[in-house]
Write an enzyme that holds these catalytic residues in place. Structure first.
Site, short mmCIF file in Angstrom:
data_model
loop_
_atom_site.label_atom_id
_atom_site.label_comp_id
_atom_site.label_asym_id
_atom_site.label_seq_id
_atom_site.Cartn_x
_atom_site.Cartn_y
_atom_site.Cartn_z
N GLY A 15 58.33 38.89 36.55
CA GLY A 15 59.35 37.95 37.03
C GLY A 15 60.37 37.65 35.96
N CYS A 42 50.76 41.88 35.32
CA CYS A 42 50.82 43.08 36.18
C CYS A 42 50.68 44.36 35.35
CB CYS A 42 52.14 43.08 36.95
SG CYS A 42 52.37 44.55 37.93
N CYS A 47 47.90 44.71 38.08
CA CYS A 47 48.22 45.75 39.06
C CYS A 47 48.17 47.17 38.48
CB CYS A 47 49.62 45.55 39.62
SG CYS A 47 50.15 43.86 39.75
N LYS A 50 44.71 48.33 36.87
CA LYS A 50 43.77 48.27 38.01
C LYS A 50 43.97 49.46 38.93
CE LYS A 50 45.04 46.87 41.64
NZ LYS A 50 45.30 45.57 42.17
N TYR A 176 40.87 38.98 46.09
CA TYR A 176 41.47 40.28 45.77
C TYR A 176 40.75 40.92 44.57
CZ TYR A 176 45.99 39.43 48.24
OH TYR A 176 46.98 39.23 49.15
N GLU A 180 38.39 44.18 44.65
CA GLU A 180 38.90 45.44 44.10
C GLU A 180 37.99 45.97 42.99
OE1 GLU A 180 43.65 45.05 45.07
OE2 GLU A 180 42.99 44.48 43.07
N HIS A 440 53.03 63.60 63.77
CA HIS A 440 51.72 64.15 64.13
C HIS A 440 51.35 65.32 63.23
CE1 HIS A 440 48.37 64.73 66.82
NE2 HIS A 440 48.66 66.02 66.86
N GLU A 445 50.56 57.36 62.95
CA GLU A 445 51.17 57.44 64.29
C GLU A 445 50.48 56.50 65.29
OE1 GLU A 445 50.70 61.22 66.47
OE2 GLU A 445 49.07 61.73 65.11
P1 NDP Z 1 41.43 34.67 45.06
O1 NDP Z 1 41.99 33.32 45.22
O2 NDP Z 1 42.00 35.81 45.82
O3 NDP Z 1 39.87 34.64 45.35
C1 NDP Z 1 39.00 33.78 44.68
C2 NDP Z 1 37.58 34.00 45.14
O4 NDP Z 1 36.70 33.23 44.34
C3 NDP Z 1 37.35 33.59 46.58
O5 NDP Z 1 36.40 34.46 47.14
C4 NDP Z 1 36.77 32.18 46.42
O6 NDP Z 1 35.92 31.82 47.47
C5 NDP Z 1 35.94 32.34 45.16
N1 NDP Z 1 35.75 31.09 44.44
C6 NDP Z 1 36.68 30.20 44.05
N2 NDP Z 1 36.11 29.20 43.35
C7 NDP Z 1 34.80 29.48 43.26
C8 NDP Z 1 33.67 28.84 42.67
N3 NDP Z 1 33.81 27.70 41.99
N4 NDP Z 1 32.45 29.41 42.81
C9 NDP Z 1 32.31 30.59 43.49
N5 NDP Z 1 33.33 31.24 44.07
C10 NDP Z 1 34.56 30.69 43.95
O7 NDP Z 1 41.50 34.94 43.47
P2 NDP Z 1 41.42 36.25 42.62
O8 NDP Z 1 40.98 35.79 41.28
O9 NDP Z 1 40.64 37.31 43.30
O10 NDP Z 1 42.94 36.70 42.55
C11 NDP Z 1 43.96 35.81 42.12
C12 NDP Z 1 45.28 36.15 42.75
O11 NDP Z 1 45.80 37.32 42.15
C13 NDP Z 1 45.22 36.48 44.22
O12 NDP Z 1 45.27 35.36 45.03
C14 NDP Z 1 46.42 37.37 44.42
O13 NDP Z 1 47.52 36.57 44.69
C15 NDP Z 1 46.59 38.04 43.09
N6 NDP Z 1 46.12 39.44 43.14
C16 NDP Z 1 46.70 40.32 44.01
C17 NDP Z 1 46.28 41.61 44.09
C18 NDP Z 1 46.90 42.56 45.05
O14 NDP Z 1 47.96 42.26 45.59
N7 NDP Z 1 46.28 43.70 45.35
C19 NDP Z 1 45.22 42.12 43.22
C20 NDP Z 1 44.67 41.12 42.36
C21 NDP Z 1 45.12 39.84 42.32
P3 NDP Z 1 36.48 31.18 48.83
O15 NDP Z 1 37.10 32.28 49.59
O16 NDP Z 1 35.26 30.63 49.47
O17 NDP Z 1 37.45 30.13 48.40
#
Ligand code: NDP
Length: 451
Positions: A15, A42, A47, A50, A176, A180, A440, A445
């Site tokens: 950004g 990133c 990104c 990864k 995410y 991943e 195709h 498709e």
């Molecule tokens: P996310 O917010 O996507 O997921 C967090 C996960 O951790 C959820 O499953 C959540 O559970 C769980 N969680 C949160 N707090 C606790 C806790 N105290 N104990 C146990 N589990 C917990 O965060 P990420 O760290 O995976 O990624 C951060 C951000 O990075 C994403 O939101 C995304 O915007 C970005 N990102 C994007 C990618 C892409 O576009 N391909 C790749 C990687 C990152 P619950 O669902 O129950 O809340």
């Protein structure tokens, strides 16, 4: 009083760099501060490395599939150290490209950690600079859940530098990053247990997508433990013991992993040590409060990207920053549109999405919502002899015929949804999809032939 810069950017991530260069194109005198490598999360810890690891993790499947197409078996093994080295070399190459881009744009880089003295003044190491406008683009960092022994867990920042491939890995979190990395490591041969507190992975995604990815991951060998409370991580001679319990606390289980477990439970803005208290910039739990022009509560200070904690995706930060630069320095007032932002999860199977989930659409449009769904085995897997499935789903408002959302799980989902996202963003109808001729034979498709 003459100020040193027209714009000073704090943070040379995606950004920050995009904004600095766009403002410089308009003739602004721009400076940028960064205490770490150029490119931010990133490029250095997200990104880019990864995705390179995702590619690497796919080869064992490809070697296997090749046999269905007449190739003799391939005997190959992963040299983890080499993979980590080549991934990091590529990151270093990109760091250099970012430096060249800043030089070409005549953006001055100040290496060091920037802190506000007042709304127009920053200190960076032993230098003090003044600027008319300041942009905060400092990104975020992984949070560690508050459990006993969490210091024994690594985060996604550390995984790109692991010296050895873990034989076993426990991954905490079903978002995410957790999803991943569960797939990357599993593909590379690590025995992965993914532990989530909810009923399924990828909260916020369409339910069909969540089910399909989770089942696909299980089919590929990832062990997913749902509805789990984490109790503690204990480091022992045999490895790290992760102590878990089911929601009802009836069952307690210990999973032994190779010295490390990966905590991927969300991210937090890097705003705690910026000296924001010396300005009128407000934040909520660290996330900087901005208006639709990315302006903070201090008139000359703006913020974009993960530090505002809106949609934490690289292209969103870039778009917010360029909209700011166009408006303030280019005399072309515009705002970032947060509607229909596509995104992908580079899991195996891969998932991608744009627009409303079925649940969101039903909440807004009730019975007017019609779902089109197609689930099939792509042609590629027929000779490969694998029961891999692709799922495609369109969420349509049948009253207006508008396509509200498009979702996909399967090979090349991200590449396919990127194109579909243009149509959804333009407000395409199901009739527009139907009137489009398919290519195709492809999986894509199906998006124009669903009935
Ligand atoms: P996310 O917010 O996507 O997921 C967090 C996960 O951790 C959820 O499953 C959540 O559970 C769980 N969680 C949160 N707090 C606790 C806790 N105290 N104990 C146990 N589990 C917990 O965060 P990420 O760290 O995976 O990624 C951060 C951000 O990075 C994403 O939101 C995304 O915007 C970005 N990102 C994007 C990618 C892409 O576009 N391909 C790749 C990687 C990152 P619950 O669902 O129950 O809340």
């Amino acid at each position: 009083m003459k100020l040193d810069f027209d714009l000073f950017v704090i943070g040379a991530g995606s950004g920050g760099i995009a904004t600095a260069r766009r403002a410089a194109e308009y003739g602004a005198k721009v400076g940028i501060a960064e205490f770490d490598r150029l490119g931010g999360t990133c490029v250095n810890r997200g990104c880019v490395p990864k995705k390179l690891m995702v590619y690497s993790s796919h080869f064992p499947n490809l070697f296997e599939d090749a046999q269905g197409y007449g190739w003799s078996p391939v005997k190959s093994s992963l040299d983890w150290e080499k993979m980590i080295a080549v991934v990091n070399n590529e990151v270093t190459r990109l760091n250099g490209i970012y430096q060249k881009m800043l030089d070409n744009s005549k953006v001055e880089l100040l290496e060091g950690y920037a802190k506000f003295v007042d709304a127009h003044t920053l200190v960076i190491g032993d230098r003090q600079v003044t600027a008319d406008k300041i942009l905060i683009a400092v990104g975020g960092h992984p949070v560690r859940p508050n459990i006993l022994g969490i210091e024994h867990a690594i985060t996604s920042d550390d995984i790109f530098h692991l010296k050895e491939q873990p034989k076993r890995m426990v991954i905490l979190g079903g978002g995410y990053i957790g999803t991943e990395f569960a797939c990357i490591l599993n593909g590379m041969g690590t025995e992965v247990t993914q532990v989530i507190r909810g009923e399924k992975i990828l909260r916020g995604f369409d339910e069909d997508i969540r089910d399909e990815v989770e089942q696909g991951m299980i089919n590929h060998g990832v062990r997913i433990l749902n509805k789990i409370q984490l109790i503690a991580i204990d480091k022992t001679a045999e490895g790290a013991k992760v102590i878990l319990s089911q929601d009802d606390k009836a069952k307690e289980e210990t999973v032994v992993t190779d010295a490390v477990s990966l905590a991927a439970v969300g991210r937090k803005p890097n705003t705690h040590n910026l000296g924001l208290e010396n300005t009128k910039v407000k934040h909520r739990d660290g996330a900087i409060v901005v208006d639709k022009y990315s302006r903070t509560t201090e008139e000359n200070i703006y913020a974009v990207g993960d530090c505002t904690n809106k949609i934490n995706l690289t292209p969103v930060a870039i778009n917010e920053g360029r909209a700011f630069a166009d408006t303030v320095f280019g005399n072309k007032s515009r705002t970032m549109s947060y509607e229909n932002v596509p995104s992908a999860v580079f899991s195996t199977p891969e998932a991608a999405t744009v627009g409303m989930t079925e649940a969101e659409a039903r909440e807004k449009y009730g019975d007017d919502v019609k779902i089109y769904r197609s689930r099939f085995r792509p042609m590629y897997y027929t000779l490969a002899g694998k029961d891999e499935k692709t799922l495609m789903k369109l969420v349509v408002n049948q009253k207006t015929d508008k396509v509200l959302g498009a979702h996909m799980v399967g090979d090349n989902s991200a590449e396919i949804i990127q194109g579909v996202a243009i149509a959804v963003k333009m407000g395409a109808t199901k009739a527009n999809f139907d009137a489009t001729v398919g290519i195709h034979p492809t999986s894509a498709e199906e998006f124009v032939t669903m009935r």
